[in-house]
Design a protein around this motif. Sequence first.
Motif: not given
Length: 416
Positions: A295-299
């Motif tokens: 998972l690439l958590s993009c924030d």
Amino acid sequence: MSNPIAQSLCDFIAESPTPFHATQNLLKLFTDAGFEVLHEGQDWSIEPHSSYAVTRNDSSIIAFRTGADLTSGIQMIGAHTDSPCLKIKPNPEIRTHGYLQLGVEVYGGALLHPWLDRDLSIAGRVSGLNDNGEIVSELIDFKRPIAIIPNLAIHLDREANSSRVINPQNNLPLILTQQEDTSFEQLLLQQCRHGVVKILEYELSCYDTQVPQLTGLHDEFVSAARLDNLLSSYIGARALVDTESDQAALYISTDHEEVGSSSAYGANGPFLKSVLERITNNPTELTQTLSRSLLLSCDNAHGIHPNYSDKHDKNHGPILNAGPVIKINSNQRYASTSVSSAKFQARCAEAGVPLQKFVTRSDMACGSTIGPITSSQIGIETLDVGAPQWGMHSIRETAGTQDCEYLYKAACAFLR
């Protein structure tokens, strides 16, 4: 500096004043690309090499492509649709000295001073009865400046530049009009054009009507409301739409991140796990799939502010337009590990995307993201990344134009 991704991001943000509008526009992006819409209350028939999208509460969305085989792992990108803002209270009308004002509640960790002296509008979801007495909901957007929160003149507060504190209860009610016969409910009904004839409830947010745009002498920057986190939401969705691969991939953008994600529609709720359980055959297969997934958590990340550079660790101050930021925290406020970071760095190197790293100062508290929440919810290897920006949680934020392109290229490389 020509950058079609940054310009299309501006267009998306302009049409997405609330999580409801953002989700509606994201769903259209997917359906225009041929994704089949699923409904949680219906049976699903999931086929290989197919693409699907599903929403919950009109404010969270999951889209995915099945690829050749889900059990080989799913590359996931996660973001959130909400941003700090002012929300209209249920019984908002305040009449003072001939002015109609609306009481508001602060949603999330908003910077309050920038909300003053702005041309504000109102948008959101209205629920009520239609002509047949059925409960229906629709989205509304006034689309023009209808309210303002004026500052107090410095002549009346000589210490304003050194010690003024905003009291949300007393100092933030909107000024709407001087017309005594105006009713806020009637104004809302005038905006309801798709079925609601009697309003029962609403979820409405204020927003700045100043349009998103490229700024800087050479258009180096993107200035807009809600860059945190519509920038990641839009670019992640575009990456899934624009990539073709036998690799299974999933995109999720959820509501309520700014208030902890603990809802049926947030990252700390069951939405993602429920979808994954339905598209895999049994618990064993789901566990096997997740063990091979990332998972690439993009924030967005805090870019170093040249006027406040002492707020950063001097070795970890991300520069705008120098590439996406890998976010690291030893206390698990970010979910990045050495393995997940290495995997992403390898993909970005192949795509020619530069990367930076952010670690907060050791004497300052660290924020968090959906990364640790989702990772602990479903047991997936996770990396926290994001484009650097200034003014996070302000009514208007700034990011780098080139970073939009960099993040898009990185996301596409990750999903292939």
